[in-house]
Design an enzyme around this catalytic site. Structure first.
Site, PDB file in Angstrom:
ATOM      1  N   ALA A 109       0.856  -1.186   0.000  1.00 44.58           N
ATOM      2  CA  ALA A 109       0.000   0.000   0.000  1.00 44.58           C
ATOM      3  C   ALA A 109       0.891   1.234   0.000  1.00 44.58           C
ATOM      4  CB  ALA A 109      -0.897   0.002   1.237  1.00 44.58           C
ATOM      5  N   LYS A 110       0.333   2.368  -0.228  1.00 44.69           N
ATOM      6  CA  LYS A 110       1.092   3.620  -0.108  1.00 44.69           C
ATOM      7  C   LYS A 110       0.109   4.761  -0.020  1.00 44.69           C
ATOM      8  CE  LYS A 110       5.468   4.903  -0.074  1.00 44.69           C
ATOM      9  NZ  LYS A 110       6.638   4.123   0.363  1.00 44.69           N
TER      10      LYS A 110
END
Ligand code: NAD
Length: 422
Positions: A109-110
């Site tokens: 994720a980011k």
């Protein structure tokens, strides 16, 4: 089916181009390829923030959950003026491959917020962080998506994330975020972890190439968390840091810099890196990259080595501390020069590895000594490095593609077992 990337500086396309090659080499089934090609979820948040002047400003933020096939999403939050959805998508995908490569039980994720932290007060940064976290409070969670620091954010930011999440869920859940201060369930060794992982990879590459640490000439671009920690540890270990650069410019000194003095100059005295009083020739930050050296460590930002300048890279080992510093179009040029590459998803994986240790410690409520953290990190980094080299040698691909193949294969194996809920 495997479309080539067109826009060299689009980091998502750059990430995709390597993923495509890995899928081809693996002979990945079409269904799995289609599934893994896209992120799982994306969200844009509009963050109203009261500036210190009293005026309301709306900032734009993103969170991309690329994959939860192998575990909860894991990935940093970036505060920078040039954050874009494509950049966050690429960074989220890289997290999936990185966590799989080092075999820790996370997906990828980011997140990011378009803002310039250097132009915001501490209170304004706190309000941005809290509102961003509040908007994502149902999305985040130790079993859902676990943020960490990235460019423009730090341990203090993570403390605000944890507190805001705690206020919304009415319970103190330290494992919701990593890279926290020690006093709040952070891990020993986390601040240095990415730089330490970089050093461990350099040590392994030297052993592989039968080179020595002593006098080994290193250039480090970026003097933030990753760059300054890597430079400090490498200097302590006997490497010679002959080039440094940050956003303000670069310095070159063939005799090597006194890194503890430079760290004091930048971090304690808060003076500009290019004005360092203890020696060095000033040059632009990009120019520093192209001086002859044994190890080049880009540890700043994306797209530093491109098809336009890769022919100027003059090193034996390219160890990527940053995410995406080399474009996919530059890959063949670097290959042709016979440079030994330690790709970003391996080179900077020390950070997420110790983030994983932090998450484990928080969930156990039992904390490890720094030497235990570093010892476990070394085991993970060495095992991952060896896997990549073994794969590259047996399958005749470069280290970057080998790393992607190992990673994509692991995610694909998990996906086959889970099945696709389609
Ligand atoms: P940071 O904000 O602490 O530092 C960034 C550094 O890069 C600063 O010194 C800045 O001045 C410099 N910089 C920015 N643009 C530059 C340019 N164009 N030329 C030269 N220098 C420039 O960020 P960080 O946490 O050190 O992250 C650096 C890179 O490492 C990013 O790509 C990040 O995604 C990656 N990374 C960070 C971690 C981590 O644990 N912090 C982990 C894995 C990967």
């Amino acid at each position: 089916m495997f479309a080539p990337a067109h826009d060299e500086l689009n980091v998502f396309q750059s990430a995709e181009a390597r993923f495509e090659i890995a899928c081809q080499k693996l002979g990945l089934e079409d269904d799995l390829y289609r599934y893994l090609k896209y992120p799982s979820k994306e969200v844009t948040v509009y963050i109203p923030v009261s500036r210190d002047s009293g005026q309301l400003e709306v900032f734009i933020g993103y969170r991309v959950l690329h994959s939860t096939v192998r575990g909860p999403g894991k990935g940093g939050i970036r505060f920078a003026p040039d954050v874009s959805i494509d950049e966050v998508r690429a960074l989220a995908a890289w997290m999936t491959w990185k966590c799989a490569l080092v075999d820790i039980p996370f997906g990828g994720a980011k997140g990011g917020v378009i803002c310039d932290p250097s132009k915001l007060s501490k209170h304004e940064l706190e309000r941005i962080t809290r509102r961003y976290t509040a908007e994502l409070s149902e999305w985040f969670g130790p079993e859902r998506d676990v943020p960490a620091p990235d460019i423009g954010t730090n341990a203090q930011t993570m403390a605000w994330v944890m507190d805001t999440y705690a206020m919304h869920t009415r319970q103190a859940t330290t494992a919701v975020v990593t890279g926290k201060p020690l006093a709040l369930g952070g891990s020993e060794g986390r601040t240095e972890a990415t730089g330490r992982g970089v050093m461990m990879c350099c040590d392994k590459a030297l052993a592989k190439l039968k080179m020595k640490r002593e006098g080994c000439r290193v250039i480090v671009q970026g003097f933030g968390n990753v760059g300054s920690q890597a430079a400090t540890l490498l200097h302590q270990a006997g490497y010679k840091i002959i080039g440094v650069a940050d956003i303000h410019g670069g310095l070159y000194n063939e005799n090597g810099f006194d890194i503890p003095r430079l760290v004091d100059w930048v971090y304690t005295q808060k003076k500009p890196l290019p004005e360092f009083s203890a020696g060095g020739t000033k040059m632009s930050a990009p120019d520093v990259l192209f001086n002859p050296c044994d190890i080049l460590i880009p540890a700043a930002t994306e797209n530093q080595i491109t098809s336009q300048n890769a022919h100027r890279v003059d090193c034996k080992i390219l160890c990527e501390g940053a995410n995406g510093p080399t474009t996919s179009h530059a890959d063949p040029i670097i290959d042709k020069k016979g440079i030994f590459i330690i790709p970003d998803i391996l080179g900077n994986a020390g950070g997420v590895t110790v983030s994983y240790f932090e998450w484990v410690q928080d969930r156990q409520g039992f904390f490890w000594r720094e030497d235990e953290v570093n010892g476990r990190l070394q085991h993970v980094m060495e095992r991952s490095f060896d896997n990549v080299i073994r794969y590259a040698e047996t399958h005749g691909v470069n280290n970057r593609i080998a790393a992607y193949i190992v990673a994509v294969d692991r995610v694909a194996q998990a996906l086959r077992l889970r099945g696709i809920y389609a």
